[in-house]
Design a protein around this motif. Sequence first.
Motif, PDB file in Angstrom:
ATOM      1  N   GLY A 124       0.822  -1.211   0.000  1.00 41.39           N
ATOM      2  CA  GLY A 124       0.000   0.000   0.000  1.00 41.39           C
ATOM      3  C   GLY A 124       0.849   1.250   0.000  1.00 41.39           C
ATOM      4  O   GLY A 124       0.590   2.194  -0.746  1.00 41.39           O
ATOM      5  N   ASP A 125       1.887   1.238   0.821  1.00 39.36           N
ATOM      6  CA  ASP A 125       2.765   2.410   0.894  1.00 39.36           C
ATOM      7  C   ASP A 125       3.429   2.686  -0.436  1.00 39.36           C
ATOM      8  O   ASP A 125       3.546   3.822  -0.878  1.00 39.36           O
ATOM      9  CB  ASP A 125       3.830   2.184   1.961  1.00 39.36           C
ATOM     10  N   PHE A 154       0.972   4.115  -2.813  1.00 36.53           N
ATOM     11  CA  PHE A 154       0.698   5.496  -2.415  1.00 36.53           C
ATOM     12  C   PHE A 154       1.801   6.423  -2.910  1.00 36.53           C
ATOM     13  O   PHE A 154       1.551   7.459  -3.522  1.00 36.53           O
ATOM     14  CB  PHE A 154       0.593   5.552  -0.894  1.00 36.53           C
ATOM     15  N   LYS A 155       3.046   5.999  -2.696  1.00 37.47           N
ATOM     16  CA  LYS A 155       4.171   6.841  -3.080  1.00 37.47           C
ATOM     17  C   LYS A 155       4.220   7.046  -4.587  1.00 37.47           C
ATOM     18  O   LYS A 155       4.376   8.164  -5.068  1.00 37.47           O
ATOM     19  CB  LYS A 155       5.469   6.211  -2.602  1.00 37.47           C
ATOM     20  N   CYS A 173       1.415   9.330  -5.760  1.00 36.49           N
ATOM     21  CA  CYS A 173       1.720  10.737  -5.494  1.00 36.49           C
ATOM     22  C   CYS A 173       2.778  11.245  -6.461  1.00 36.49           C
ATOM     23  O   CYS A 173       2.681  12.361  -6.974  1.00 36.49           O
ATOM     24  CB  CYS A 173       2.209  10.907  -4.057  1.00 36.49           C
ATOM     25  N   LEU A 174       3.778  10.406  -6.724  1.00 34.10           N
ATOM     26  CA  LEU A 174       4.834  10.813  -7.649  1.00 34.10           C
ATOM     27  C   LEU A 174       4.253  11.077  -9.029  1.00 34.10           C
ATOM     28  O   LEU A 174       4.592  12.060  -9.685  1.00 34.10           O
ATOM     29  CB  LEU A 174       5.910   9.730  -7.736  1.00 34.10           C
ATOM     30  N   CYS A 225       1.196  12.030  -9.742  1.00 38.85           N
ATOM     31  CA  CYS A 225       0.464  13.299  -9.719  1.00 38.85           C
ATOM     32  C   CYS A 225       1.425  14.469  -9.784  1.00 38.85           C
ATOM     33  O   CYS A 225       1.203  15.447 -10.501  1.00 38.85           O
ATOM     34  CB  CYS A 225      -0.380  13.404  -8.456  1.00 38.85           C
ATOM     35  N   ALA A 226       2.519  14.366  -9.018  1.00 39.06           N
ATOM     36  CA  ALA A 226       3.477  15.471  -8.993  1.00 39.06           C
ATOM     37  C   ALA A 226       4.133  15.632 -10.351  1.00 39.06           C
ATOM     38  O   ALA A 226       4.340  16.747 -10.834  1.00 39.06           O
ATOM     39  CB  ALA A 226       4.529  15.229  -7.919  1.00 39.06           C
ATOM     40  N   ALA A 227       4.426  14.491 -11.002  1.00 38.08           N
ATOM     41  CA  ALA A 227       5.082  14.559 -12.305  1.00 38.08           C
ATOM     42  C   ALA A 227       4.170  15.194 -13.347  1.00 38.08           C
ATOM     43  O   ALA A 227       4.635  15.667 -14.378  1.00 38.08           O
ATOM     44  CB  ALA A 227       5.502  13.170 -12.749  1.00 38.08           C
ATOM     45  N   MET A 228       2.838  15.223 -13.037  1.00 39.40           N
ATOM     46  CA  MET A 228       1.912  15.850 -13.980  1.00 39.40           C
ATOM     47  C   MET A 228       2.231  17.315 -14.202  1.00 39.40           C
ATOM     48  O   MET A 228       1.973  17.857 -15.276  1.00 39.40           O
ATOM     49  CB  MET A 228       0.478  15.695 -13.490  1.00 39.40           C
ATOM     50  N   ALA A 229       2.822  17.959 -13.183  1.00 35.28           N
ATOM     51  CA  ALA A 229       3.206  19.363 -13.359  1.00 35.28           C
ATOM     52  C   ALA A 229       4.227  19.475 -14.489  1.00 35.28           C
ATOM     53  O   ALA A 229       4.104  20.336 -15.376  1.00 35.28           O
ATOM     54  CB  ALA A 229       3.772  19.931 -12.060  1.00 35.28           C
ATOM     55  N   LEU A 230       5.228  18.601 -14.457  1.00 32.61           N
ATOM     56  CA  LEU A 230       6.232  18.606 -15.529  1.00 32.61           C
ATOM     57  C   LEU A 230       5.597  18.269 -16.870  1.00 32.61           C
ATOM     58  O   LEU A 230       5.867  18.916 -17.879  1.00 32.61           O
ATOM     59  CB  LEU A 230       7.326  17.583 -15.218  1.00 32.61           C
ATOM     60  N   LEU A 289       2.503  18.641 -17.810  1.00 34.56           N
ATOM     61  CA  LEU A 289       1.656  19.733 -18.284  1.00 34.56           C
ATOM     62  C   LEU A 289       2.490  20.810 -18.949  1.00 34.56           C
ATOM     63  O   LEU A 289       2.167  21.278 -20.044  1.00 34.56           O
ATOM     64  CB  LEU A 289       0.893  20.351 -17.111  1.00 34.56           C
ATOM     65  N   LEU A 290       3.577  21.180 -18.284  1.00 33.12           N
ATOM     66  CA  LEU A 290       4.435  22.226 -18.834  1.00 33.12           C
ATOM     67  C   LEU A 290       4.970  21.793 -20.197  1.00 33.12           C
ATOM     68  O   LEU A 290       4.939  22.548 -21.171  1.00 33.12           O
ATOM     69  CB  LEU A 290       5.587  22.499 -17.861  1.00 33.12           C
ATOM     70  N   ALA A 311       0.010  15.479  -5.346  1.00 32.78           N
ATOM     71  CA  ALA A 311       1.273  16.036  -5.814  1.00 32.78           C
ATOM     72  C   ALA A 311       1.939  16.831  -4.698  1.00 32.78           C
ATOM     73  O   ALA A 311       3.151  16.735  -4.480  1.00 32.78           O
ATOM     74  CB  ALA A 311       1.032  16.924  -7.029  1.00 32.78           C
ATOM     75  N   TYR A 325       3.486  14.527  -2.265  1.00 30.75           N
ATOM     76  CA  TYR A 325       4.783  13.997  -2.712  1.00 30.75           C
ATOM     77  C   TYR A 325       5.895  14.991  -2.403  1.00 30.75           C
ATOM     78  O   TYR A 325       6.943  14.621  -1.881  1.00 30.75           O
ATOM     79  CB  TYR A 325       4.756  13.678  -4.205  1.00 30.75           C
ATOM     80  N   PHE A 336      -4.478  23.273 -10.578  1.00 32.93           N
ATOM     81  CA  PHE A 336      -3.557  22.224 -10.164  1.00 32.93           C
ATOM     82  C   PHE A 336      -2.284  22.744  -9.478  1.00 32.93           C
ATOM     83  O   PHE A 336      -2.027  22.390  -8.323  1.00 32.93           O
ATOM     84  CB  PHE A 336      -3.247  21.343 -11.375  1.00 32.93           C
TER      85      PHE A 336
END
Lengths: 305, 285
Positions: free
Chosen positions: A6-7, A10-11, A14-15, A17-22, A24-25, B90, B93, B151
Amino acid sequence: MKHSFGDCLFKWGCLFCAAMALLLLFGFFAQLTAGSAEAWRRFGFGFLVSSAWDPVAGKFGALPAVTGTLLTTAIALIAALPLAFAAAMYLTDAPRPIALVLGHAVDLLAAIPSVIYGMWGLFVLVPLMQDHVQPFLVERLGLCGLPFVNRDFNGFGIFTAGIILAVMILPYICAVMRDVFVMTPPVLRESAFGVGCTRWEVARDIVLGYGMRGVMGGVFIGLGRALGETMAVLFVIGNVMKMPDGIFSGSTTIAATLANNFPEADGLQKSALFALGLILLCMSFGIQSLSQYCLRADAVRRGSR
Amino acid sequence: MKKRGFLFRKSVDIAVRAFSALAVALAAAAMLWIFWELFARGGAALSWSFLTNPSKPYGIPDGGVANALLGTVFITSGAAVLGVVPAVCAGIYLAEFRDTPKLSAAIRFAANVLMGMPSVLSGLFVYTVMVAPTGRFSGLAASVALAVIMFPVVMRTTEDMLSMVPYALRESALALGMSRMRTTLLIVCRSAGNGLLTGILLSLSRVAGETAPLLFTALFADSWPTDYFSGPTANMPVLITEYSTNSPFAAMHAAGWGAALTVTALVFLVNMTSRILFREKHHGN
């Protein structure tokens, strides 16, 4: 340490989702580059310096929109910067209740939707400019002798758009400057007062000297806002696709051109609009990078990060 | 350094201080002025039927803004549904997993750049990705465009809020044998809950009045927003734009002002709620 399934999930979630910022850009750049490929192939870099905009003949150039964008942004900064600096200075020194109320009032300016600024500009500011401000500037003060100031005016145009942008970006610049000013170590300020500096001298030599990079970061954030603002500008700029005669003439900006023409455009015109979008994206990317660099440098200097 | 007389320095100081007080007064006056115009011009248009009737083309009586209001609520809540969970994850993270500092720095940079990106470009992006391939404008596309704008904002506030939670809290939860996921979600996120909610509400209030991306995605319709997933959807910002720029009629302008007042009231309601939430949290601690 053993990680459970599970952990791990989860990690990685989250990673992702965070990478979605990159992503998107990257997606912004990829999509605009792909969309504008045809325009670049047809016009090459001549697109940047051509002032033609003729959908019928299939000739397009970015120069009028880029010029309008730069001029409105310049006027907005020239008007907003001293005001934001002075307001931030006042708000950091004012007694707490006053600073609280007035600080909120300035912050609320940032919460008003841009389309409301556009409406206010169109129905309130444009008539005021046309009947009072511009006649006063041109006829009374005789400013039309100066370069870039034209004699004919109708309220719409670069100058009016610049003034509205100034009101819109003022709270952003002011907020960053206040943060920077508040973080100046009190010891520095107090010792400057101790040797007999006036408040202005403390602000200019101590606070500004100490937080110069942070202030620059705030300026770039305001600059970025002004560059890409669409609705408020669209309402008052006049939407004329040609090189402006002066600051009182109708013009257009990149963002306003996109909003105005994109829904009906197709073929080469759509590609040219994507190319304008790419120019705007690159400008805005450059400005934001600079502001990040300045604010980071400021934070490093203060040892907070 | 040049030597200057005491009187000169004193008078420069007074002049600068007067200017700085004037600057604040000017900013506050600009705000009051905009509000006064909104109330004076929009208040006249407001009535119960204005808020409950759907919009109608010029000339047909009893036009209102109810469909646009509902459409805006749909589009904004759609953006929240699509954008909030990924953005919070995000942020988690960035705040909780510190084993890849270089990647985190790159992501943080990208998010900061995205935050300052012109909103009109987000509209273009979603147009190319969603509207052009299907050939259909829709409220859903508008929600996606707004979610793209939200976002990075929610992501960065989440990171800031979670970073303020003391480390001892995480350590004690882990020491009790909780898994990493449960620690993060049940302990860290819960204790930063008010802050998270504030960030989300503030970003919602920002995108609710966003107009430029909707011009390419939601368009406008005089009907009720039943076509949210598949067709042009009525919404307040585009209604205001249409009524005030594309119409020569005073009646439409008046309706536009009424709509403007309604939107601003809505935005400020959300904005104020979130500020009060945050203040309560500070008092609580």
